[in-house]
Design an enzyme around this catalytic site. Structure first.
Site, PDB file in Angstrom:
ATOM      1  N   ASP A   1       0.884  -1.278  -0.090  1.00 41.96           N
ATOM      2  CA  ASP A   1       0.152  -0.032  -0.035  1.00 41.96           C
ATOM      3  C   ASP A   1       0.736   1.122  -0.204  1.00 41.96           C
ATOM      4  O   ASP A   1       0.578   2.282  -0.445  1.00 41.96           O
ATOM      5  CB  ASP A   1      -0.802   0.187   1.268  1.00 41.96           C
TER       6      ASP A   1
ATOM      7  N   CYS B   1     -10.597   5.322  -4.432  1.00 42.67           N
ATOM      8  CA  CYS B   1      -9.585   4.879  -3.661  1.00 42.67           C
ATOM      9  C   CYS B   1     -10.135   5.564  -2.164  1.00 42.67           C
ATOM     10  O   CYS B   1     -10.164   5.141  -1.138  1.00 42.67           O
ATOM     11  CB  CYS B   1      -8.208   5.305  -4.101  1.00 42.67           C
TER      12      CYS B   1
ATOM     13  N   TYR C   1     -12.491   3.740   1.035  1.00 44.11           N
ATOM     14  CA  TYR C   1     -11.604   3.500   2.308  1.00 44.11           C
ATOM     15  C   TYR C   1     -12.303   4.411   3.338  1.00 44.11           C
ATOM     16  O   TYR C   1     -12.539   3.954   4.581  1.00 44.11           O
ATOM     17  CB  TYR C   1      -9.993   4.065   2.366  1.00 44.11           C
TER      18      TYR C   1
ATOM     19  N   TYR D   1      -8.843   5.862   8.852  1.00 43.33           N
ATOM     20  CA  TYR D   1      -9.724   5.956   7.641  1.00 43.33           C
ATOM     21  C   TYR D   1     -11.265   6.396   8.013  1.00 43.33           C
ATOM     22  O   TYR D   1     -11.958   6.561   7.325  1.00 43.33           O
ATOM     23  CB  TYR D   1      -9.715   4.699   7.014  1.00 43.33           C
TER      24      TYR D   1
ATOM     25  N   GLU E   1      -9.867  -2.200  -6.472  1.00 42.55           N
ATOM     26  CA  GLU E   1      -9.963  -2.188  -5.025  1.00 42.55           C
ATOM     27  C   GLU E   1     -10.036  -3.489  -4.440  1.00 42.55           C
ATOM     28  O   GLU E   1      -9.330  -4.046  -3.528  1.00 42.55           O
ATOM     29  CB  GLU E   1     -10.668  -0.955  -4.457  1.00 42.55           C
TER      30      GLU E   1
HETATM   31  C1  LIG Z   1      -5.265   0.240  -2.378  1.00 41.66           C
HETATM   32  C2  LIG Z   1      -5.535   1.709  -1.702  1.00 41.66           C
HETATM   33  N1  LIG Z   1      -6.659   2.407  -2.095  1.00 41.66           N
HETATM   34  C3  LIG Z   1      -6.994   3.471  -1.399  1.00 41.66           C
HETATM   35  C4  LIG Z   1      -6.401   3.929  -0.338  1.00 41.66           C
HETATM   36  C5  LIG Z   1      -6.784   5.023   0.305  1.00 41.66           C
HETATM   37  N2  LIG Z   1      -6.042   6.187  -0.198  1.00 41.66           N
HETATM   38  C6  LIG Z   1      -5.415   3.097  -0.117  1.00 41.66           C
HETATM   39  N3  LIG Z   1      -4.621   3.551   1.195  1.00 41.66           N
HETATM   40  N4  LIG Z   1      -4.957   1.828  -0.810  1.00 41.66           N
END
Ligand SMILES: Cc1ncc(CN)c(N)n1
Length: 228
Positions: A46, A137, A141, A167, A209
């Site tokens: 990530d 994204c 989250y 989050y 995702e």
């Molecule tokens: C794969 C992924 N997607 C979204 C996010 C949130 N910024 C994240 N940290 N990682």
């Protein structure tokens, strides 16, 4: 009341986003029982994902048509690199992983495919493609974080509580809301076929995702040929 572009998008992605909440890795964060090695793999992947994701905000800033939009992209870029990525650096420190090692992580097939897709769309389109590429994204989250925060003990868990807290936090909710406002401002007044193209980017990134959660759960990297 007139339907916003984000309302229409949410109707389309809702079943898929609800399925994230059933995903074993996501459920495991909320229930506090994710395998630590899986979480380490996820965190490292990530981190390097977020570096490329930050570049999309930079592209959005460069392609913005006015100072207000440019400032919003710049703030989203700063929020990701300074606030969100601090969470990863904190976890890495707990796991005994240095920042250098974290940054040098080799991207998995899923991260490579996902970030290549986002960057391709952002580079080959206008500012609307940049925000469409990152919308799922940030928003999904926050959607997950806010839901998990209602699960008993999720925010207090000694290892995964900080993930849920970040989050679902006000700061991260503001990041997600800024992305939603940006897409609504930018999509407003565009012809249907252009809105459809943006919607397709948001649906595809929502599928990515899901693939990312699978990558974390399976600790997958690149497929290994059985005969080599
Ligand atoms: C794969 C992924 N997607 C979204 C996010 C949130 N910024 C994240 N940290 N990682």
């Amino acid at each position: 009341m007139e339907q916003k572009f984000s309302d229409r998008v949410f109707e389309r992605v809702k079943p898929l986003w609800n399925s994230y909440l059933e995903h074993p890795f996501v459920k495991g964060i909320g229930e506090g029982n994710v395998d630590e090695e899986k979480f380490k793999h996820y965190m490292k992947q990530d981190y390097i994902y977020l570096i490329e994701y930050s570049r999309v905000f930079a592209i959005g800033a460069a392609k913005a048509h006015n100072l207000k939009t440019m400032t919003m992209f710049a703030n989203l870029l700063s929020g990701t690199m300074n606030y969100e990525m601090d969470l990863h650096r904190e976890y890495a420190a707990r796991f005994g992983i240095s920042n250098e090692e974290l940054e040098a992580t080799e991207p998995s097939a899923t991260v490579t495919a996902y970030t290549s897709y986002m960057l391709n769309k952002a580079q080959n389109g206008g500012v609307e493609n940049a925000i469409a590429s990152v919308l799922a994204c940030a928003w999904s989250y926050n959607f997950i974080g806010k839901e998990l925060a209602t699960w008993p003990g999720a925010t207090e868990h000694e290892l995964y509580g900080n993930w849920v807290k970040l989050y679902s936090s006000e700061e991260f909710t503001k990041i997600a809301e800024d992305c939603i406002n940006l897409i609504n401002n930018i999509a407003e007044g565009k012809p249907e076929h252009e809105q459809k193209e943006l919607e397709e980017i948001i649906v595809k990134t929502s599928y990515f995702e899901y693939m990312f959660w699978n990558m974390a759960e399976n600790k997958s990297f690149w497929p290994v040929e059985p005969t080599v």
